[in-house]
Each structure stands twice: as C-alpha cells, then as structure tokens.
Design an enzyme around this catalytic site. Structure first.
Site, PDB file in Angstrom:
ATOM      1  N   TYR A 157       5.462 -13.079   9.629  1.00 33.38           N
ATOM      2  CA  TYR A 157       5.790 -14.026   8.550  1.00 33.38           C
ATOM      3  C   TYR A 157       6.614 -13.334   7.469  1.00 33.38           C
ATOM      4  O   TYR A 157       7.798 -13.622   7.283  1.00 33.38           O
ATOM      5  CB  TYR A 157       4.489 -14.634   8.057  1.00 33.38           C
ATOM      6  CG  TYR A 157       4.335 -15.049   6.616  1.00 33.38           C
ATOM      7  CD1 TYR A 157       5.005 -16.151   6.083  1.00 33.38           C
ATOM      8  CD2 TYR A 157       3.438 -14.363   5.787  1.00 33.38           C
ATOM      9  CE1 TYR A 157       4.804 -16.541   4.753  1.00 33.38           C
ATOM     10  CE2 TYR A 157       3.222 -14.759   4.472  1.00 33.38           C
ATOM     11  CZ  TYR A 157       3.912 -15.837   3.965  1.00 33.38           C
ATOM     12  OH  TYR A 157       3.695 -16.208   2.661  1.00 33.38           O
ATOM     13  N   TYR A 215      -5.044  -7.851   6.556  1.00 38.08           N
ATOM     14  CA  TYR A 215      -3.780  -7.130   6.389  1.00 38.08           C
ATOM     15  C   TYR A 215      -3.356  -6.523   7.725  1.00 38.08           C
ATOM     16  O   TYR A 215      -4.068  -5.693   8.292  1.00 38.08           O
ATOM     17  CB  TYR A 215      -3.957  -6.017   5.344  1.00 38.08           C
ATOM     18  CG  TYR A 215      -2.671  -5.524   4.734  1.00 38.08           C
ATOM     19  CD1 TYR A 215      -1.593  -5.120   5.514  1.00 38.08           C
ATOM     20  CD2 TYR A 215      -2.529  -5.455   3.357  1.00 38.08           C
ATOM     21  CE1 TYR A 215      -0.411  -4.672   4.948  1.00 38.08           C
ATOM     22  CE2 TYR A 215      -1.357  -4.997   2.774  1.00 38.08           C
ATOM     23  CZ  TYR A 215      -0.306  -4.613   3.576  1.00 38.08           C
ATOM     24  OH  TYR A 215       0.855  -4.165   3.010  1.00 38.08           O
TER      25      TYR A 215
END
Ligand SMILES: [Zn+2]
Lengths: 382, 133
Positions: free
Chosen positions: A328, A280
């Site tokens: 992204y 993450y």
C-alpha cells in the site's frame, strides 16, 4: 474489555501517497491534518497537544506547530522509529487520562521516495554505529535478514512461509484503491524475485514511497462533539530492547512480547476477541516475529500460522487489510497508517475490504531494526 | 570520485579498541565487579552499572550467530556485492558485527566456528573480519 472510556480516535486521514514530487514533509502533514480534523468535525484551534516524529528538522514539533499555526500546550516528539505513532497514541491516552489536554493531533509525513534519501551511507561512523556501519550491512533490510536467517535456522521456517505473507497482503491491496501495488502476485513470484539480502527477496521488502497521515485523539468529554463514532483506545504497551541489531538479545524474539502483554492487560481483552490486526510489515519476517511475540501463535510457529493464506481476505486471521507497507505505502515510518486503517475498519468504512462486524482491532508498530515495539488495542461501542 | 566506507571515529570509549585492531589484537572489556565481558566498549557495565572496566585481549575465536549474503548494496559497498555480513558470538560470549571473508563463502552456516583476521577494508581503515576455521 475495560469498562472506562478515556480517549478515542475521532479523526484519521492520509495525505497524498506514493510519489509526490514537489511536495514537502510539511505539506503532506498539513494536508493530512486538515483532512483528519475535518473527519473529526473539529477545528484547528481545538488542538492543544501535538505529536510528531521525523528526521526532517532538528525539532519536528516546533517546526510543524509553527507551520500549522498551532501553539500546543503539550508536545511529544518520541522517536523510536516506525512504531513512534503507536507510542504517541499511548502517550496521548496517558496525557488525557492525567487531564493535561483534551485534543491531540498526531502527524507524520515523508518525501523519502522523491528525495531518494534512504540509501546514502554517512561518511563517518560515530558513537556505537562505528561497530556496525563499516561492515556494509544495508539498513534496515540487512538486520531483518539476519533475524530471518536465525529464525529459519532455529525453527525451519521457509521462504515459502514468508512469501505467504507478501501474497496475502497483496490481495488486500488489490481492494484498496490507494494502494501502490495492486497486481496479484504468487508465492513463486516472491521466491523468484531477486535477492536483496538473503534470505529476503525483493518482494519480502516494503515499498519506498512518499506520504503522510494524521490521527486526531480526543478525551471522552470531547467525544460528544465530534462528527463520527469514537474508536476508543483500550490498551497500549511499548518496549525498547536495543539499538543495533548486533545487540538484540535474541534475534527471534521482539519486544512485542512485553508491549503486547501490557496492551492486552490494559484493554482487558483476549486474543480471540481481536477481529482485525494491523501489524507493521517492513518485511515479511517482521510480521512473522510479531505474530509469535504477541502470542497469536507459539515461538517458532509463525511460519505455519501464516500458511494457507490465513491472513488473506476471507482467511481466518484478517491482517494488514489496507495492503500494508508491502503493497500500500511505506514512507519511511509506517506506524501511523496502522492506526488509520484500524480506525476505518472499526468504523465500517472499508468497502470491499471491510472485515465484517469488526469491533476490536490490534495495531502493532515495530521501529528501528526490531528495536522498538508498541502495541495498541482499539474498540468501538457495541 | 572514489567512495570510501564509513570510517570509524575513535572516541573516549573506542580508542583503545581501534588501537588494538591496528596492532592485530581484538580487545574487549571485562567488568571488574561482575566479571562479565562487554562489547562494544563503553563507560560502564551494562549488566551491573559498575564503571570499573578492564581491557582484555579476546581469544579471537567464535561462532556465527547469524549472517546474511548482501546482494543489493549502496555507495561504497555497491561494487563489493555479494558479500557476507555476520554477527559472530565470541568465545567470551559477546557478539560483534563483522564480515566473513575468505574463499569458502558457500560454506558459511550459523554455528560455524570462525577466527578473527585483520583486513584493510579501505585506505587506512583496518577492520576485524572473521573467516571460517
Ligand atoms: Zn558488571
């Protein structure tokens, strides 16, 4: 590696990503759920457990189940921030192992970018938040900045080392047509981007996007009837350490220490067995702290570890191969996308960004303000 | 319409603390059972689970554990940027979030000694800030 096979990811999908005006959080989850079930070769009525998390309803599970036309006999709405979906997968593994259900659907969806919802401070500060919110620390970036500042103070970590992570992640994004940001950046670009909260620059921070995703998990018994090769859930661990950043026991040490140890022990694998890592990346510092806490390097050595584009395509440590939350997509809670990319890597579906012959993957979610950690280790059959 | 900062809402845990702030006192709790200091205030000791807690006045001194200079702020805080938000470790060992106020913002460092000052941060809202010694 653990010899038994209990549960596997059998379907994954994203919804539309980026900017999705007019879409709702329910639509995005429905779109992803339909695609993930098609990917698995399963039907809506095969789903007997539903996992979701979000702040778009007082009970996301109830609303989503009704919307999808599913009546699950098992539900889990654990919300520990962006790591919720790694927790959901671990809980699905436990539920399947206990024989409580056979097929779980995990979903997430958010329209936070179109909503512009992220930056509105509430008028009143209640409960324990009354000791933080009045001081104007921007959430969540300010908390991560406090951690980064402390790490720099203790270990001499530099902005250049943090920038290495953003630059490497952008290189992966350039090979993912679904990624929002695909123009190359340099370390100098990161350092010269404007301050958000010192020592974090704009390009140290994740994107703010819309988007959703879904993951279908099936018991070993059901895996024979699914469409693609299973990606086995080998290990899971989670750890909750605090709520507010003021009460994080040590700003440089996250609960990934414990969640990682638990996941590695359950999976029966070692660090050197991991072929691809999805961590993450809400902020560059999140990645650096997680690499240390998971034991890929020693405390304080994360900066050196990430240097020389080690995590970039062609580097020794392929990480965040979809382009991450930094490049992204990042619709508020990013954890489900870590699982989607790890699964695709183990299936060999990643085209130009495929890590050659990836057999074992680690996905690690971080939630809140470094508050929760959840680690998943996945593996495919040889 | 002027935007106001998020107003702390005193409750059964925090009322004494905010009443102290209004009188220029920094009050924290100490556990009668294990003697450890506690902040933020609560119903029971997070160390030993005793519910026998006493209020004591902190010395009002401490050091900066970490800080950030906020450049991009929102809502009521937007016009204040840049400003310094810090976590201060009090002499008693507990940590508090706060602002570092005063004219020497460039001298803010981790480890720097600081002292509490009570500042009216918004209409009718006084908060404990800290400044460099
Ligand atoms: Zn105690």
């Amino acid at each position: 590696m653990r010899p038994d096979r209990i549960a596997a990811i059998v379907g994954v999908a994203e919804s539309d990503l980026g900017v999705t005006p007019g879409k709702t959080a329910l639509q995005l989850q429905a779109q992803a759920a339909k695609a993930a079930l098609a990917d698995a070769g399963l039907e809506k009525n095969d789903v007997d457990a539903l996992f979701t998390a979000g702040n778009w309803a007082w009970s996301p599970n109830l609303m989503l189940a009704e919307y999808l036309g599913i009546q699950p006999r098992y539900a889990d709405g654990t919300n520990i921030g962006g790591s919720s979906f790694e927790a959901h997968l671990g809980h699905a593994l436990a539920g399947i192992e206990a024989g409580r259900f056979e097929v779980a659907l995990i979903t997430y969806g958010s329209t936070q970018r179109s909503d512009q919802s992220r930056n509105r401070p509430a008028n009143h500060a209640t409960l324990v938040e009354q000791f933080e919110r009045p001081y104007g620390l921007p959430a969540p970036v300010g908390a991560y900045a406090l951690a980064a500042m402390r790490h720099m103070y203790q270990y001499g970590t530099t902005s250049e080392q943090l920038a290495e992570i953003a630059v490497a992640t952008r290189k992966w994004a350039m090979m993912n047509e679904k990624a929002m940001m695909r123009t190359p950046i340099t370390i100098e670009d990161v350092l010269s981007s404007r301050w958000i909260a010192e020592p974090l620059h704009l390009l140290d921070c994740c994107l703010v996007t819309d988007g959703g995703g879904a993951v279908v998990v099936a018991s070993a018994r059901r895996v024979g009837s699914t469409r693609k090769k299973p990606v086995w859930v080998l290990g899971h661990g989670e750890m909750l350490t605090h709520y507010g950043i003021t009460n994080m026991p040590d700003l440089t040490v996250t609960g990934a220490v414990q969640s990682g140890q638990a996941a590695f022990a359950m999976a029966g694998v070692r660090h050197e067995d991991i072929d691809v890592v999805e961590i993450y990346d809400s902020f560059t510092i999140t990645v650096l702290l997680t690499l240390e806490a998971l034991g890929f390097c020693q405390p304080g050595e994360g900066g050196a570890f990430a240097s020389d584009q080690r995590t970039a395509p062609g580097g020794a440590f392929p990480m965040n191969t979809n382009g991450g939350g930094l490049s992204y997509c990042h619709p508020g809670m990013y954890g489900i996308f870590l699982l989607i990319e790890a699964t695709r890597q183990l299936r060999g579906e990643c085209g130009p960004r495929q890590v050659p012959d990836a057999k074992i993957a680690l996905a690690h979610g971080t939630g809140g303000v470094l508050s929760s950690s959840a680690t998943i280790i996945l593996g495919r059959d040889a | 319409m002027a935007e106001h900062i998020p107003v702390p809402v005193p409750d059964g845990d925090s009322r004494v603390f905010w009443e102290g702030v209004a009188q220029g006192k920094l009050l924290i709790q100490r556990c009668d059972a294990c003697q450890q200091f506690i902040f933020y205030p609560r119903f029971l000791c997070p160390h030993c689970f005793s519910d026998s807690l006493a209020w004591v006045e902190a010395q009002g001194t401490g050091t900066i554990y970490s800080y950030t200079v906020v450049h991009r702020a929102f809502g009521p805080f937007a016009d204040q940027a840049p400003y310094v938000v810090a976590i201060v470790e009090l002499a008693e060992g507990v940590r508090m979030m706060t602002r570092i106020t005063g004219s020497e913002q460039d001298a803010v460092r981790i480890g720097a000694p600081v002292r509490v000052v009570f500042v009216e941060a918004d209409e009718g809202v006084t908060l404990p800030y800290f400044q460099l010694n």
